[in-house]
Design an enzyme around this catalytic site. Structure first.
Site, PDB file in Angstrom:
ATOM      1  N   HIS A   1      -6.231   1.791  -5.141  1.00 33.71           N
ATOM      2  CA  HIS A   1      -5.741   2.136  -6.478  1.00 33.71           C
ATOM      3  C   HIS A   1      -6.785   1.741  -7.526  1.00 33.71           C
ATOM      4  CE1 HIS A   1      -2.910   2.784  -9.742  1.00 33.71           C
ATOM      5  NE2 HIS A   1      -3.218   1.585 -10.206  1.00 33.71           N
TER       6      HIS A   1
ATOM      7  N   LYS B   1       9.040  -3.515 -14.273  1.00 31.20           N
ATOM      8  CA  LYS B   1       9.292  -2.285 -13.496  1.00 31.20           C
ATOM      9  C   LYS B   1       9.421  -2.670 -12.038  1.00 31.20           C
ATOM     10  CE  LYS B   1       6.335   1.105 -15.686  1.00 31.20           C
ATOM     11  NZ  LYS B   1       5.396   2.156 -15.277  1.00 31.20           N
TER      12      LYS B   1
ATOM     13  N   HIS C   1      -4.797   8.608 -10.217  1.00 31.03           N
ATOM     14  CA  HIS C   1      -3.747   8.815  -9.214  1.00 31.03           C
ATOM     15  C   HIS C   1      -4.067   9.999  -8.305  1.00 31.03           C
ATOM     16  CE1 HIS C   1      -0.504   6.403 -11.506  1.00 31.03           C
ATOM     17  NE2 HIS C   1      -0.880   5.737 -10.432  1.00 31.03           N
TER      18      HIS C   1
ATOM     19  N   ARG D   1       3.970   2.409 -24.280  1.00 24.73           N
ATOM     20  CA  ARG D   1       3.607   1.831 -22.992  1.00 24.73           C
ATOM     21  C   ARG D   1       2.759   2.784 -22.154  1.00 24.73           C
ATOM     22  NH1 ARG D   1       7.751  -1.728 -19.177  1.00 24.73           N
ATOM     23  NH2 ARG D   1       6.304  -2.057 -17.468  1.00 24.73           N
TER      24      ARG D   1
ATOM     25  N   ASN E   1      -1.440   3.812 -19.025  1.00 21.73           N
ATOM     26  CA  ASN E   1      -1.842   4.767 -17.989  1.00 21.73           C
ATOM     27  C   ASN E   1      -3.268   5.252 -18.173  1.00 21.73           C
ATOM     28  OD1 ASN E   1       0.524   4.741 -16.565  1.00 21.73           O
ATOM     29  ND2 ASN E   1       1.470   6.331 -17.828  1.00 21.73           N
TER      30      ASN E   1
ATOM     31  N   LYS F   1      -0.618  -6.916 -21.847  1.00 22.23           N
ATOM     32  CA  LYS F   1       0.443  -6.116 -21.236  1.00 22.23           C
ATOM     33  C   LYS F   1       1.799  -6.508 -21.828  1.00 22.23           C
ATOM     34  CE  LYS F   1       2.562  -4.040 -17.319  1.00 22.23           C
ATOM     35  NZ  LYS F   1       2.595  -3.682 -15.924  1.00 22.23           N
TER      36      LYS F   1
ATOM     37  N   GLU G   1       9.154   2.338 -21.548  1.00 29.51           N
ATOM     38  CA  GLU G   1       8.107   3.352 -21.466  1.00 29.51           C
ATOM     39  C   GLU G   1       8.486   4.667 -22.141  1.00 29.51           C
ATOM     40  OE1 GLU G   1       5.718   3.114 -17.906  1.00 29.51           O
ATOM     41  OE2 GLU G   1       5.391   5.259 -17.955  1.00 29.51           O
TER      42      GLU G   1
ATOM     43  N   HIS H   1      -5.376   6.588 -15.339  1.00 29.95           N
ATOM     44  CA  HIS H   1      -4.475   6.757 -14.194  1.00 29.95           C
ATOM     45  C   HIS H   1      -4.153   8.213 -13.870  1.00 29.95           C
ATOM     46  CE1 HIS H   1      -4.123   2.453 -14.382  1.00 29.95           C
ATOM     47  NE2 HIS H   1      -3.280   2.412 -13.377  1.00 29.95           N
TER      48      HIS H   1
ATOM     49  N   ARG I   1      25.127  -6.535  -7.683  1.00 28.21           N
ATOM     50  CA  ARG I   1      24.989  -6.139  -9.088  1.00 28.21           C
ATOM     51  C   ARG I   1      23.992  -6.988  -9.870  1.00 28.21           C
ATOM     52  NH1 ARG I   1      30.398  -5.424  -8.146  1.00 28.21           N
ATOM     53  NH2 ARG I   1      30.873  -3.214  -7.898  1.00 28.21           N
TER      54      ARG I   1
ATOM     55  N   GLU J   1      -7.851  -2.890 -13.705  1.00 27.62           N
ATOM     56  CA  GLU J   1      -6.755  -2.994 -14.678  1.00 27.62           C
ATOM     57  C   GLU J   1      -7.175  -3.928 -15.818  1.00 27.62           C
ATOM     58  OE1 GLU J   1      -4.287  -0.955 -14.209  1.00 27.62           O
ATOM     59  OE2 GLU J   1      -4.265  -0.595 -12.049  1.00 27.62           O
TER      60      GLU J   1
END
Ligand SMILES: NC(=O)c1ccc[n+]([C@@H]2O[C@H](COP(=O)([O-])OP(=O)(O)OC[C@H]3O[C@@H](n4cnc5c(N)ncnc54)[C@H](O)[C@@H]3O)[C@@H](O)[C@H]2O)c1
Ligand SMILES: [Zn+2]
Length: 364
Positions: free
Chosen positions: A267, A146, A255, A244, A248, A230, A240, A251, A124, A188
């Site tokens: 990437h 994340k 992607h 946030r 992207n 960030k 998000e 992206h 947990r 980035e």
């Protein structure tokens, strides 16, 4: 050494620090020793980082009288899955890990995402620390909480929001990165400059060569700027729900290009192309000036990053990846666009046709 405090309104821990500098690893021991409810640490890393840096980190921490073990898995994205996670959990159990143990993610985004994921659910939830070792991880994946692993049907489909106790960014790790891996993190950083910070953008334009040569003090400044940007965005929107999403930028098409290239484009390379596309689309929809669009394209070029969609990638296939196969006519897509450099916004309904035209125009 630089320190950035991240303040989050969560119930468990409301803030943590990002430590940035050279030879931070030497100082980690002192900081870890303060967590008195933790009586042991287990480093999770990948096979390559273990070979390059595992012994140094382990020896350094052990010298500080910390009880530390290290477990690893084969390097690479294909390892970021449930099988590897379960094997790591088995190793944790075999080592006798319990709720007084803390995990340390030593590696790139793959290690960070998977270790964070395991830390968030093992018994947990265990405390965990990040020691990001790729540029990508130092400016992006280690910040923001994340976590996630991939499923056969898609990337990052199992995951949690779970914040580390601290992040330690040691610049010396950058020395052993291949050019490919170093360059993978640059887009980035370019993204932060384009969407948020004109001063960072100017530094990127003026000091391109020194950055490509990995000048330490410059990289320290740039990485810490990136982390601050960030962090600020994440603080305002941890889960998000809105803001946030501006992260992207580049992206959406990125992607699609990354996946459609069968991941032969990294990437970072795909995001570089995606940012040029997003700028083009912003101009096409009359939001962005051609001057700003050209500035973005020049920046991407100056860093030796790709700025055109490879001819071999089919427009229809790329669109299908973006629309997730919504076959209807007149489909619209949400897109992060720019009104000008430093002013991104989310346009909820960009017509598919405009995206198609952008893709066609930017193929080479
Ligand atoms: N959680 C987030 O917010 C977030 C954000 C962006 C990306 N990600 C995830 O991050 C992952 C990509 O991260 P990555 O690009 O760091 O990939 P990675 O972790 O696979 O690292 C790339 C390669 O570099 C090697 N490496 C790591 N550190 C090194 C060093 N110092 N010297 C030499 N080699 C080194 C690794 O062994 C690996 O082979 C993806 O899975 C992506 O989904 C997560
Ligand atoms: Zn990215």
């Amino acid at each position: 050494m630089n320190q950035i405090k991240v303040n989050l309104d969560t119930t468990t821990h409301t803030h943590y620090k990002i430590h940035i500098g050279r030879d931070i690893v030497d100082r980690i021991g002192v900081i870890l020793n303060k967590g008195d409810w933790i009586n042991r640490h287990i480093i999770i890393t990948d096979s390559q980082v273990k070979t390059l840096h595992g012994k140094r980190v382990l020896d350094t921490l052990r010298k500080m009288d910390l009880k530390v073990d290290l477990i690893d898995f084969p390097a690479g994205e294909p390892s970021k899955n449930i099988q590897t996670s379960l094997q790591l959990v088995d190793s944790l159990i075999a080592l006798g890990a319990d709720r007084h143990s803390a995990l340390i993610a030593l590696g790139g985004g793959v290690v960070g995402d998977m270790t964070g994921f395991i830390a968030s659910i093992f018994m947990r939830g265990l405390p965990f620390f990040q020691i990001p070792t790729t540029l990508m991880a130092q400016v992006d994946s280690s910040i923001g909480g994340k976590t996630g692993i991939d499923l056969p049907v898609g990337k990052n489909l199992l995951g949690t929001f779970y914040q580390p106790q601290a992040v330690f960014i040691d610049l010396t790790f950058l020395q052993t990165l291949t050019d490919l891996e170093f360059n993978n993190g640059l887009p980035e950083i370019l993204k932060y400059g384009i969407i948020e910070d004109s001063e960072l953008l100017r530094t990127l334009e003026d000091k391109t060569e020194a950055i490509r040569a990995r000048d330490f003090s410059l990289m320290e400044r740039i990485i810490s700027k990136s982390c601050r940007i960030k962090k600020r965005i994440v603080e305002m929107d941890e889960k998000e729900s809105g803001l946030r999403r501006i992260l992207n930028f580049g992206h959406t098409i990125g992607h699609a290009v990354e996946a459609e290239s069968g991941y032969s484009l990294s990437h970072g390379q795909a995001v570089a192309i995606g940012m040029v596309c997003a700028a083009f689309l912003s101009e096409k929809l009359n939001y962005l000036s051609s001057k700003d669009r050209e500035r973005i394209e020049s920046l991407v070029k100056a860093f030796g990053l790709p700025y055109r969609i490879p001819k071999g990638l089919g427009t229809k296939a790329l669109l299908a990846r973006m629309t997730k196969d919504k076959k209807k006519e007149g489909t619209v897509l949400p897109f992060v666009l720019l009104k000008k450099i430093g002013l991104p916004f989310i346009n909820g309904g960009v017509p598919e046709k405009k995206i198609q035209e952008t893709i066609e125009a930017l193929k080479a």
